[in-house]
Design a protein around this motif. Structure first.
Motif, PDB file in Angstrom:
ATOM      1  N   PRO B 342     -27.569 -10.581  15.836  1.00 41.35           N
ATOM      2  CA  PRO B 342     -28.870 -11.097  16.755  1.00 41.35           C
ATOM      3  C   PRO B 342     -29.916 -10.276  16.301  1.00 41.35           C
ATOM      4  CG  PRO B 342     -26.983 -10.238  18.010  1.00 41.35           C
ATOM      5  CD  PRO B 342     -26.572 -10.091  16.693  1.00 41.35           C
ATOM      6  N   GLU B 343     -31.120 -11.074  16.579  1.00 46.21           N
ATOM      7  CA  GLU B 343     -32.513 -10.483  16.227  1.00 46.21           C
ATOM      8  C   GLU B 343     -32.733  -9.386  17.146  1.00 46.21           C
ATOM      9  OE1 GLU B 343     -35.303 -11.448  14.295  1.00 46.21           O
ATOM     10  OE2 GLU B 343     -33.686 -12.338  13.239  1.00 46.21           O
ATOM     11  N   PRO B 344     -33.286  -8.227  16.389  1.00 43.61           N
ATOM     12  CA  PRO B 344     -33.484  -6.998  17.386  1.00 43.61           C
ATOM     13  C   PRO B 344     -34.652  -7.388  18.422  1.00 43.61           C
ATOM     14  CG  PRO B 344     -34.356  -6.522  15.104  1.00 43.61           C
ATOM     15  CD  PRO B 344     -33.495  -8.027  15.381  1.00 43.61           C
ATOM     16  N   SER B 345     -34.537  -6.776  19.733  1.00 46.88           N
ATOM     17  CA  SER B 345     -35.185  -7.055  20.760  1.00 46.88           C
ATOM     18  C   SER B 345     -36.634  -6.962  20.424  1.00 46.88           C
ATOM     19  CB  SER B 345     -34.892  -5.983  21.830  1.00 46.88           C
ATOM     20  OG  SER B 345     -35.918  -5.963  22.804  1.00 46.88           O
ATOM     21  N   PRO B 346     -37.493  -7.981  20.895  1.00 47.57           N
ATOM     22  CA  PRO B 346     -39.260  -8.081  20.644  1.00 47.57           C
ATOM     23  C   PRO B 346     -39.567  -6.891  21.686  1.00 47.57           C
ATOM     24  CG  PRO B 346     -38.355  -9.844  22.294  1.00 47.57           C
ATOM     25  CD  PRO B 346     -37.129  -9.087  21.855  1.00 47.57           C
ATOM     26  N   VAL B 347     -38.975  -6.342  22.479  1.00 44.96           N
ATOM     27  CA  VAL B 347     -39.548  -5.301  23.398  1.00 44.96           C
ATOM     28  C   VAL B 347     -39.433  -4.032  22.404  1.00 44.96           C
ATOM     29  CG1 VAL B 347     -39.403  -3.993  25.528  1.00 44.96           C
ATOM     30  CG2 VAL B 347     -38.800  -6.305  25.389  1.00 44.96           C
ATOM     31  N   PRO B 348     -40.388  -3.028  22.562  1.00 44.08           N
ATOM     32  CA  PRO B 348     -40.292  -1.983  21.695  1.00 44.08           C
ATOM     33  C   PRO B 348     -39.123  -0.996  22.032  1.00 44.08           C
ATOM     34  CG  PRO B 348     -42.763  -2.138  22.720  1.00 44.08           C
ATOM     35  CD  PRO B 348     -41.834  -3.343  23.098  1.00 44.08           C
ATOM     36  N   GLN B 349     -38.430  -0.462  21.055  1.00 46.81           N
ATOM     37  CA  GLN B 349     -37.234   0.504  21.331  1.00 46.81           C
ATOM     38  C   GLN B 349     -37.473   1.701  20.742  1.00 46.81           C
ATOM     39  OE1 GLN B 349     -34.718  -0.179  23.231  1.00 46.81           O
ATOM     40  NE2 GLN B 349     -35.511  -2.055  24.112  1.00 46.81           N
ATOM     41  N   PRO B 350     -37.077   2.722  21.399  1.00 47.07           N
ATOM     42  CA  PRO B 350     -37.205   4.040  20.777  1.00 47.07           C
ATOM     43  C   PRO B 350     -36.250   4.072  19.473  1.00 47.07           C
ATOM     44  CG  PRO B 350     -35.796   3.946  22.855  1.00 47.07           C
ATOM     45  CD  PRO B 350     -36.211   2.772  22.704  1.00 47.07           C
ATOM     46  N   THR B 351     -36.302   4.968  18.546  1.00 51.76           N
ATOM     47  CA  THR B 351     -35.476   5.232  17.615  1.00 51.76           C
ATOM     48  C   THR B 351     -34.274   6.090  17.935  1.00 51.76           C
ATOM     49  OG1 THR B 351     -37.070   6.657  16.505  1.00 51.76           O
ATOM     50  CG2 THR B 351     -37.064   4.706  15.561  1.00 51.76           C
ATOM     51  N   PHE B 352     -34.485   6.954  18.717  1.00 51.40           N
ATOM     52  CA  PHE B 352     -33.349   7.930  19.191  1.00 51.40           C
ATOM     53  C   PHE B 352     -32.994   7.587  20.801  1.00 51.40           C
ATOM     54  CE2 PHE B 352     -34.983  10.668  15.918  1.00 51.40           C
ATOM     55  CZ  PHE B 352     -34.005  10.748  15.021  1.00 51.40           C
ATOM     56  N   LEU B 353     -31.862   7.254  21.018  1.00 48.52           N
ATOM     57  CA  LEU B 353     -31.752   7.242  22.531  1.00 48.52           C
ATOM     58  C   LEU B 353     -30.694   8.154  22.781  1.00 48.52           C
ATOM     59  CD1 LEU B 353     -32.235   4.682  24.355  1.00 48.52           C
ATOM     60  CD2 LEU B 353     -29.800   3.922  24.049  1.00 48.52           C
ATOM     61  N   LEU B 354     -30.851   8.753  24.133  1.00 49.07           N
ATOM     62  CA  LEU B 354     -29.975   9.905  24.509  1.00 49.07           C
ATOM     63  C   LEU B 354     -28.451   9.238  24.978  1.00 49.07           C
ATOM     64  CD1 LEU B 354     -32.202  11.960  26.959  1.00 49.07           C
ATOM     65  CD2 LEU B 354     -31.798  12.281  24.288  1.00 49.07           C
ATOM     66  N   PRO B 355     -27.446  10.151  24.718  1.00 52.14           N
ATOM     67  CA  PRO B 355     -26.338   9.346  25.047  1.00 52.14           C
ATOM     68  C   PRO B 355     -25.903   9.041  26.664  1.00 52.14           C
ATOM     69  CG  PRO B 355     -25.825  11.536  24.605  1.00 52.14           C
ATOM     70  CD  PRO B 355     -27.279  11.220  24.105  1.00 52.14           C
ATOM     71  N   GLU B 356     -26.647   9.907  27.564  1.00 53.75           N
ATOM     72  CA  GLU B 356     -26.826   9.782  28.943  1.00 53.75           C
ATOM     73  C   GLU B 356     -28.149  10.077  29.197  1.00 53.75           C
ATOM     74  OE1 GLU B 356     -24.592   9.240  31.532  1.00 53.75           O
ATOM     75  OE2 GLU B 356     -23.169   8.555  29.999  1.00 53.75           O
ATOM     76  N   PRO B 357     -28.790   9.111  30.097  1.00 52.97           N
ATOM     77  CA  PRO B 357     -30.179   9.334  30.350  1.00 52.97           C
ATOM     78  C   PRO B 357     -30.101  10.875  31.294  1.00 52.97           C
ATOM     79  CG  PRO B 357     -29.685   7.279  31.184  1.00 52.97           C
ATOM     80  CD  PRO B 357     -28.474   7.914  30.580  1.00 52.97           C
ATOM     81  N   LEU B 358     -31.290  11.544  30.844  1.00 53.70           N
ATOM     82  CA  LEU B 358     -31.388  13.024  31.303  1.00 53.70           C
ATOM     83  C   LEU B 358     -32.449  12.977  32.497  1.00 53.70           C
ATOM     84  CD1 LEU B 358     -31.107  15.911  30.615  1.00 53.70           C
ATOM     85  CD2 LEU B 358     -33.294  15.739  29.439  1.00 53.70           C
ATOM     86  N   LYS B 359     -31.933  13.389  33.668  1.00 55.05           N
ATOM     87  CA  LYS B 359     -32.768  13.574  34.733  1.00 55.05           C
ATOM     88  C   LYS B 359     -33.870  14.510  34.785  1.00 55.05           C
ATOM     89  CE  LYS B 359     -32.573  13.424  39.680  1.00 55.05           C
ATOM     90  NZ  LYS B 359     -31.753  13.573  40.793  1.00 55.05           N
ATOM     91  N   LEU B 360     -34.839  13.987  34.826  1.00 54.17           N
ATOM     92  CA  LEU B 360     -36.129  14.937  34.816  1.00 54.17           C
ATOM     93  C   LEU B 360     -36.562  15.489  36.179  1.00 54.17           C
ATOM     94  CD1 LEU B 360     -38.330  12.863  32.397  1.00 54.17           C
ATOM     95  CD2 LEU B 360     -36.753  14.485  31.895  1.00 54.17           C
ATOM     96  N   ALA B 361     -37.098  16.749  36.042  1.00 58.12           N
ATOM     97  CA  ALA B 361     -37.710  17.581  37.331  1.00 58.12           C
ATOM     98  C   ALA B 361     -39.083  16.773  37.653  1.00 58.12           C
ATOM     99  CB  ALA B 361     -38.046  18.811  37.053  1.00 58.12           C
ATOM    100  N   VAL B 362     -39.438  16.523  38.895  1.00 63.01           N
ATOM    101  CA  VAL B 362     -40.666  15.944  39.195  1.00 63.01           C
ATOM    102  C   VAL B 362     -41.427  17.147  39.744  1.00 63.01           C
ATOM    103  CG1 VAL B 362     -41.722  14.183  40.474  1.00 63.01           C
ATOM    104  CG2 VAL B 362     -39.530  13.581  39.516  1.00 63.01           C
TER     105      VAL B 362
END
Lengths: 256, 437
Positions: B342-362
């Motif tokens: 399939p064609e890669p997504s037209p939406v910009p995608q990062p080149t590195f993706l964390l294995p699990e999303p990392l919760k950020l402090a606010v």
């Protein structure tokens, strides 16, 4: 010093060998290179591009910040000429769609997951020695000088582009790599590149290279690309996901 | 005619077993179809017609010498006739072309020619010490006093009568046995013996114009083993591409053997070729051929996969999905990759993706990651996936997402891909998901 002044400067004979060059000379190097994508960087690189059959060290303060922004153009041109792009031990999982958006053919990409320093070195050496003619990008955070020398010796005998990412701290160690490039972020859209070592005159002023991550050009407006000096205050998020926001605003109204 | 005689050890005490000879014969068949077993003790190869194919006489002889030494054969000779080559090999002279053949053979002792050594007592009483003495005897008298074999083999050795042999043919299946010289206690040390067997297999494969995709090394434990240990064990090595490259096969075997621990000392080795397929060889090209490079890379990747594990050499696959985690995945490099993805997504995608999303402090409504983040472009809404579930029954978990993605800037970490999502009890939370590097 009359004696010295009387000696007429005689033109030096042209060098007979490729690895002997005049110290003020940048141009004549008869090695094949691959364009980096920035004319101003190519102008400073011996041979006008990333040299092939040679280990190139990229020094950076933090891994996974600018690797593909600096090398993406070279990886794409290798992939376009049917060369394989091998990634050895990337610091974070590589996102397949993101790397394909660089313009690489998915069939030309290989990710080799190596954790131990010895595994990384072994895999890198095997890939260099395989003489596949593609590009190898290896993250070697703990390589020693003798190991880099071994990789450079292997690289000399084969064809291909060989990049190693090493931490900025390695800058002060001796290295056998003929080209060492230090990369940092001047601001989010500018890479500050300094050629720490090259086979030509010393490079003094760092280069500022405009770089926008692939794919983001389409979504960024010109005002986003202005250099950012101070973070503007952020209003409370007002979209539907966060329910805390409306309540906060109500409280403000009540106080008034 | 260019005959090469190969005389395996031990030739004096007991004759080599027929298994060993036929194993060497299947190796030798790659050089010429004219391979014969000479007097059940040695191997004769007639290679005159093969010299050009192997790059000249000198290159062919060097290759045969090197590989024969790896197989443990040190005594060999070349000569214009088969029996002369055998006689020279027995006496330790390797080149039968240095002098005229008759001059060389005349000086050899009687034991070098089997037919003459059978009559050595009688011949010695006649005053014959060398083959030259025998040849000078009157032929009529010899024919009457000795059997016909003596005159015939003398004539064949001197090239006066033609040789005729039943040529060895390559067997349909390959199986070679090697008795180790000493008991081997560690698996990597088996490689020395196994390499001899691989060399024979490689020769057999090239005689049949084939390659393997799987071969098995069996080993039999020593008779002095303890009761619990079994008879022996086996190790099957598979390759992705059909090959008979000895270096590649032996490296793969070495990687696999490094992981094996032996239960008891090993006495015997047996190698079988399990899956044999015809191998189409490419003609050499005058210009440098990129195809060849791809093949060497494939060999290197296979070697790496053998050491690190097949799932750590990966190739990307794309999937038509809008959620970042499911948009792409990595599969083992050995599995086939479809030509069309399939064609890669037209939406910009990062080149590195964390294995699990990392919760950020606010802090002050602003997510923090190595300092406060500046939200640049967004929100980009990614929602859906209720149809996608993992697990069965009570463990079933929906992979539904509802996220607002932003491109965020960090002073140290560069350009980031963060999202805000709603957690339980209507709490909002920020996560770091990827890096545009």
């Amino acid at each position: 010093m009359p004696a010295l002044a009387s000696i007429a400067p005689s033109p030096a004979p042209p060098p007979q060998r490729l690895d002997v060059w005049r110290a003020d000379d940048l141009q004549p190097i008869d090695a094949s290179t691959t364009a980096s994508g920035w004319p101003e960087l190519d102008a400073e690189l011996p041979g006008r591009g990333w040299p092939r059959s040679c280990l190139v060290e990229v020094l950076g303060t933090q891994p996974s910040t600018a690797e593909f922004r600096l090398l993406g153009h070279a990886l794409k041109s290798v992939s376009d000429s049917e060369g394989q792009v091998a990634l050895v031990g990337p610091p974070k999982p590589v996102h397949a769609p993101g790397i394909c958006q660089l313009g690489l053919d998915p069939r030309q990409i290989i990710w080799l997951e190596a954790q131990q320093p010895s595994e990384r070195l072994w895999v890198t050496e095997q890939l260099i020695r395989s003489n596949a003619g593609g590009v190898v990008l290896a993250w070697l955070p703990q390589a020693r000088a003798d190991q880099i020398r071994r990789l450079q010796v292997a690289a000399q005998a084969t064809d291909g582009l060989f990049f190693t990412w090493r931490p900025e701290a390695a800058r002060h160690e001796a290295s056998a790599a003929p080209l060492r490039v230090s990369v940092a972020m001047a601001d989010p859209w500018t890479l500050e590149v300094h050629l720490v070592k090259r086979r030509r005159p010393v490079h003094t002023a760092p280069l500022l290279l405009r770089s926008i991550p692939t794919g983001l050009e389409s979504v960024l407006a010109p005002r986003h690309l202005q250099p950012v000096h101070a973070l503007p205050p952020v209003p409370a998020p007002a979209h539907a996901v966060d329910r805390a926001a409306p309540r906060a605003r109500r409280r403000l109204v009540a106080v008034q | 005619m260019l005959w090469i005689a190969l005389l395996p050890e031990p030739a004096d005490a007991s004759s080599p077993s027929s298994d060993a000879l036929s194993g060497i014969a299947s190796w030798a068949l790659q050089f010429t179809p004219r391979v014969a077993i000479l007097e059940a003790v040695a191997l004769g190869l007639e290679v005159e017609a093969s010299t050009r194919l192997f790059g000249g006489k000198r290159a062919l002889l060097t290759r045969i010498r090197e590989e024969a030494e790896q197989l443990g054969i040190t005594r060999r000779a070349r000569a214009p006739t088969s029996l002369a080559a055998l006689a020279l090999a027995r006496s330790g002279i390797s080149n039968g072309f240095a002098k005229p053949l008759a001059a060389l053979l005349d000086s050899l002792p009687l034991e070098c020619l089997t037919a003459a050594s059978r009559h050595s007592a009688v011949l010695a009483r006649l005053g014959c010490r060398t083959l030259g003495d025998v040849r000078r005897l009157p032929r009529g008298g010899m024919a009457r006093r000795f059997d016909a074999a003596l005159l015939e083999s003398l004539d064949r050795a001197y090239g006066l009568r033609p040789d005729s042999y039943e040529w060895v043919s390559a067997p349909d299946t390959f199986e070679a046995i090697l008795e180790l010289m000493s008991r081997v206690e560690t698996a990597p040390a088996l490689l020395f013996g196994a390499r001899r067997l691989l060399l024979q297999m490689s020769g057999w494969l090239s005689a049949r114009r084939s390659g393997v995709t799987a071969f098995t090394l069996h080993w039999a434990h020593d008779a002095m083993r303890s009761r619990e240990t079994g008879e022996g064990d086996a190790l099957t090595v598979r390759t992705a591409q059909t090959t008979r490259n000895i270096e590649h096969l032996s490296r793969l075997l070495a990687e696999q053997l490094a992981k094996v621990s032996l239960e008891a000392p090993v006495g015997d080795l047996r190698l079988t070729a399990d899956e044999v397929y015809p191998l189409i060889e490419n003609s050499a090209s005058l210009l440098s051929d990129p195809q060849e490079n791809v093949e060497t890379l494939a060999l290197a990747l296979e070697r790496i996969a053998a050491r690190l594990g097949p799932d750590r050499v990966r190739r990307p696959r794309l999937r038509a999905d809008h959620r970042s985690e499911w948009m792409g995945w990595w599969q083992a490099s050995e599995e086939p990759v479809p030509r069309q993805q399939p064609e890669p997504s037209p939406v910009p995608q990062p080149t590195f993706l964390l294995p699990e999303p990392l919760k950020l402090a606010v802090k002050a409504n602003r997510p923090l990651y190595q300092g406060p983040l500046q939200l640049l472009v967004g929100p980009h809404r990614v929602e859906g996936g209720w149809w996608h579930r993992t697990g069965i029954g009570p463990d079933a978990q929906s992979l539904n997402v509802a996220r607002d993605y932003w491109v965020a800037l960090s002073a140290h970490a560069g350009v980031l891909w963060v999202f805000q999502t709603r957690l339980a009890r209507d709490q909002g939370a920020w996560f770091l998901h990827g890096v545009f590097a």
